[in-house]
Write a protein that holds these residues in place. Structure first.
Motif, PDB file in Angstrom:
ATOM      1  N   ILE A 127      54.216  59.447  33.581  1.00 35.70           N
ATOM      2  CA  ILE A 127      55.367  60.185  33.063  1.00 35.70           C
ATOM      3  C   ILE A 127      56.069  59.315  32.022  1.00 35.70           C
ATOM      4  O   ILE A 127      56.501  58.204  32.325  1.00 35.70           O
ATOM      5  N   VAL A 128      56.145  59.824  30.797  1.00 32.00           N
ATOM      6  CA  VAL A 128      56.759  59.084  29.699  1.00 32.00           C
ATOM      7  C   VAL A 128      58.132  59.696  29.404  1.00 32.00           C
ATOM      8  O   VAL A 128      58.231  60.858  29.013  1.00 32.00           O
ATOM      9  N   PHE A 129      59.180  58.907  29.614  1.00 32.08           N
ATOM     10  CA  PHE A 129      60.542  59.351  29.320  1.00 32.08           C
ATOM     11  C   PHE A 129      60.865  58.961  27.881  1.00 32.08           C
ATOM     12  O   PHE A 129      61.204  57.805  27.592  1.00 32.08           O
ATOM     13  N   ASN A 130      60.746  59.931  26.983  1.00 28.00           N
ATOM     14  CA  ASN A 130      60.989  59.679  25.564  1.00 28.00           C
ATOM     15  C   ASN A 130      62.493  59.781  25.240  1.00 28.00           C
ATOM     16  O   ASN A 130      63.268  60.306  26.038  1.00 28.00           O
ATOM     17  N   LYS A 131      62.854  59.280  24.070  1.00 21.53           N
ATOM     18  CA  LYS A 131      64.240  59.306  23.566  1.00 21.53           C
ATOM     19  C   LYS A 131      65.181  58.489  24.453  1.00 21.53           C
ATOM     20  O   LYS A 131      66.357  58.825  24.614  1.00 21.53           O
TER      21      LYS A 131
END
Length: 309
Positions: A127-131
């Protein structure tokens, strides 16, 4: 008759591009009609990532005549009511599920359904938490909360900022030598991440719709790209919903990582973990071993699946 084996790297709706990975020499192919019949329960019998056999034609193109068995795939209920489901991509080494806590806001129901599908079809997922660069104050607390929630459930997470350059090198390294799928809701920044990973890749980027706080679709086709640093990434159109496919209600709990080690402790088998006495899952929720948020997400999926039976 010459038959060649290649990987599907793009699906435009009417035709396919294939290449013999790791070489990058795309050939345009059509599909032999009887293959469409074999995939009649899906909108796309052939998906990006599929390994296929094709028969070359004299004009430099070809006809796909066989689809090899898939080692895994990501599938969801299709919005096209004439078919049951849609295969997003297949034969994946890794899926990077791109999410944000704001612009657009985090959707736990979508995230958990996507993760269940990864578990059911044996696809590794991060899971990539962007921003993350815009997450300050309450947003930072919210980001930390979701990271702890999913790490507690047994998932790898990665904080990222495509525009700020945070952890881009780490993501690039994780993609090296692999076929990776980038997926997520519209507006989470998939296309921007891909352009940041490799500026040579041509993908469209868009802005957030202020009216709905949702992203605008910027990618039109399912497409694989070679990374100059090594590996291949599959870009997909932004998703607005994700329904489960071919998952039985009594099996659903097996696809929640944090529930799996506890299931055998339930007094009854099978157990729906809703009303049965001596349910180890409910006890784990009460004790905090399993998060209430994830359990409620499980109940929501269970209820949803029951509507279609």
């Amino acid at each position: 008759m010459e038959i060649l084996t290649s990987t599907v790297i793009k699906h435009t709706g009417s035709s396919y591009l294939v290449t013999n990975l790791p070489a990058w020499n795309p050939v345009r192919c059509s599909v032999r009609g009887r293959l469409r019949l074999k995939g009649s329960d899906t909108t796309n019998p052939i998906a990006v990532g599929d390994i296929v056999d094709y028969e070359p034609s004299g004009d430099g193109e070809g006809t796909i005549v066989r689809i090899h068995p898939r080692k895994n795939y990501i599938i969801r209920k299709s919005t096209n009511l004439s078919r049951q489901s849609h295969i997003i991509a297949s034969n994946l080494d890794m899926v990077f599920l791109i999410v944000t806590v704001d612009l657009p806001e985090f959707k736990q129901a979508f995230t958990d359904r996507f993760l269940v599908t990864c578990e059911a079809y044996r696809v590794p997922v991060t899971i990539v938490f962007n921003k993350c660069d815009i997450c300050t104050g309450e947003l930072r607390e919210l980001l930390d909360y979701y990271i702890a929630l999913y790490r507690g459930a047994g998932y790898e997470t990665l904080e990222l900022s495509a525009k700020g350059g945070i952890n881009i090198d780490e993501l690039r390294e994780r993609c090296n030598g692999k076929i990776s799928l980038f997926s997520g809701l519209s507006g989470v920044g998939k296309s921007t991440i891909i352009k940041t990973l490799d500026p040579g890749i041509e993908v469209k980027t868009g802005n957030i719709s202020e009216y709905h706080n949702q992203g605008k679709h910027t990618t039109t086709f399912y497409e694989m790209h070679p990374l100059s640093s090594g590996g291949f990434i599959i870009d997909t159109p932004g998703i607005r919903g994700f329904g489960l496919v071919e998952i039985e209600r009594e099996e659903l709990s097996h696809y929640f990582r944090e529930m799996l080690p506890i299931l055998e402790k339930c007094r009854f088998s099978p157990c729906t973990h809703t009303h049965e006495p001596g349910c180890a899952v409910k006890e784990a929720v009460e004790s905090g071993q399993i998060s209430e948020e994830r359990y409620l997400s499980y109940l929501g999926m269970l209820e949803e699946e029951g509507k279609y039976r």
